[in-house]
Scaffold this motif. Structure first.
Motif, PDB file in Angstrom:
ATOM      1  N   ASN A  43     -44.799 -83.704  25.398  1.00  0.00           N
ATOM      2  CA  ASN A  43     -44.947 -83.231  26.784  1.00  0.00           C
ATOM      3  C   ASN A  43     -44.036 -83.950  27.777  1.00  0.00           C
ATOM      4  OD1 ASN A  43     -46.964 -81.225  26.260  1.00  0.00           O
ATOM      5  ND2 ASN A  43     -48.357 -82.945  25.873  1.00  0.00           N
ATOM      6  N   ILE A  59     -37.616 -78.861  20.318  1.00  0.00           N
ATOM      7  CA  ILE A  59     -38.900 -78.208  20.019  1.00  0.00           C
ATOM      8  C   ILE A  59     -39.741 -79.111  19.119  1.00  0.00           C
ATOM      9  CG2 ILE A  59     -39.983 -76.285  18.782  1.00  0.00           C
ATOM     10  CD1 ILE A  59     -37.534 -74.562  19.786  1.00  0.00           C
ATOM     11  N   LYS A  92     -41.419 -80.893  26.454  1.00  0.00           N
ATOM     12  CA  LYS A  92     -41.963 -79.717  27.138  1.00  0.00           C
ATOM     13  C   LYS A  92     -40.940 -78.999  28.022  1.00  0.00           C
ATOM     14  CE  LYS A  92     -45.750 -78.314  30.127  1.00  0.00           C
ATOM     15  NZ  LYS A  92     -46.888 -78.752  30.919  1.00  0.00           N
ATOM     16  N   GLU A 148     -38.319 -74.249  30.441  1.00  0.00           N
ATOM     17  CA  GLU A 148     -39.550 -74.546  29.709  1.00  0.00           C
ATOM     18  C   GLU A 148     -39.247 -74.331  28.233  1.00  0.00           C
ATOM     19  OE1 GLU A 148     -42.085 -76.028  31.037  1.00  0.00           O
ATOM     20  OE2 GLU A 148     -41.226 -75.836  33.052  1.00  0.00           O
ATOM     21  N   GLN A 162     -40.995 -73.804  25.772  1.00  0.00           N
ATOM     22  CA  GLN A 162     -41.754 -72.695  25.193  1.00  0.00           C
ATOM     23  C   GLN A 162     -40.918 -71.410  25.186  1.00  0.00           C
ATOM     24  OE1 GLN A 162     -44.895 -72.940  23.744  1.00  0.00           O
ATOM     25  NE2 GLN A 162     -44.450 -70.877  23.033  1.00  0.00           N
ATOM     26  N   SER A 163     -40.022 -71.249  26.175  1.00  0.00           N
ATOM     27  CA  SER A 163     -39.171 -70.050  26.207  1.00  0.00           C
ATOM     28  C   SER A 163     -38.221 -70.012  25.012  1.00  0.00           C
ATOM     29  CB  SER A 163     -38.392 -69.963  27.521  1.00  0.00           C
ATOM     30  OG  SER A 163     -37.388 -70.959  27.581  1.00  0.00           O
ATOM     31  N   ILE A 223     -39.006 -71.173  22.098  1.00  0.00           N
ATOM     32  CA  ILE A 223     -39.875 -70.813  20.971  1.00  0.00           C
ATOM     33  C   ILE A 223     -40.117 -69.310  20.977  1.00  0.00           C
ATOM     34  CG2 ILE A 223     -42.193 -71.089  19.987  1.00  0.00           C
ATOM     35  CD1 ILE A 223     -42.125 -73.981  21.252  1.00  0.00           C
ATOM     36  N   ASN A 224     -40.410 -68.767  22.147  1.00  0.00           N
ATOM     37  CA  ASN A 224     -40.701 -67.337  22.278  1.00  0.00           C
ATOM     38  C   ASN A 224     -39.478 -66.457  22.082  1.00  0.00           C
ATOM     39  OD1 ASN A 224     -43.303 -68.148  22.910  1.00  0.00           O
ATOM     40  ND2 ASN A 224     -43.038 -67.867  25.111  1.00  0.00           N
TER      41      ASN A 224
END
Length: 162
Positions: free
Chosen positions: A95, A125, A130, A145, A147-148, A150-151
Motif C-alpha cells: 500500500n 504489482i 498501491k 492507481e 489496480q488499473s 491489473i484491470n
C-alpha cells in the motif's frame, strides 16, 4: 516563502536520485514512500559489478535503433523502479506509493508520457505498491492507481511501449 506540496517534494527527491543514473538514453529515479517515510530508492544503472553504458560509451538499444518501450532485454540497466523494489522488503511496500521521474539524457527534458515498462509494472504489482506518481513537468504529475494496471492487462492486448 511558499511551501512545496508533498507530491512535488517527493518527486524532487526522486529527481535527485535520477542524477545517479548511468544510462546514455534515458534516466529515471524512483523512491518508494509509505506513511510519509522513504522506504527505498532506485535509479537506472547496470547490475552491480557490470560496466554501465556511460563507462562503455554506448547504449545498445540506441545503436540498434530500438524504439522506446521495446526490447528491454537488450538494455544493460536495471530500471529505477526495479532497483527501488529490490532494496525494500515487500511488507514495507504494501500500500505504498512509488514516485518516478525520468529525463532524456540528450536534452535534459522530462520524458513525455513517462510510465513504467511492462516488466516494471509487473514488479510494482507484485510488490504490493498501491500508487505510482510520475512527473510530467517540474510541477505537474500524473497519479496512477496500480489496480488499473491489473484491470487493464496490456500483455493480453499486445500493446507495446509506454
Amino acid at each position: 516563502m511558499e511551501r512545496i506540496d508533498k507530491i512535488n517534494y517527493y518527486l524532487d527527491i526522486a529527481e535527485t536520485v535520477l542524477e545517479r543514473g548511468t544510462c546514455l538514453r534515458r534516466n529515471f529515479g524512483a523512491i518508494i514512500v509509505k506513511n510519509d517515510q522513504i522506504i527505498s530508492s532506485g535509479y537506472t544503472g547496470a547490475p552491480r559489478e557490470r560496466k554501465n553504458c556511460i563507462d562503455i560509451g554506448r547504449c545498445t538499444r540506441d545503436v540498434l535503433g530500438v524504439p522506446r518501450g521495446e526490447r528491454y532485454e537488450l538494455c544493460r540497466s536495471v530500471h529505477a523502479e526495479a532497483n527501488a523494489i529490490i532494496h525494500a522488503a515487500r511488507n514495507d511496500m504494501l500500500n505504498s506509493t512509488l514516485y518516478l521521474v525520468g529525463k532524456e539524457m540528450k536534452t535534459g527534458n522530462y520524458i513525455k508520457n513517462a510510465s513504467s515498462c511492462s516488466m516494471c509494472k509487473r514488479l510494482i504489482i507484485n510488490a504490493g505498491i498501491k500508487t505510482v506518481i510520475v512527473r510530467d513537468t517540474k510541477s505537474q504529475f500524473k497519479i496512477i492507481e496500480v489496480q488499473s494496471w491489473i484491470n487493464n492487462d496490456e500483455s493480453l492486448t499486445g500493446i507495446r511501449g509506454y
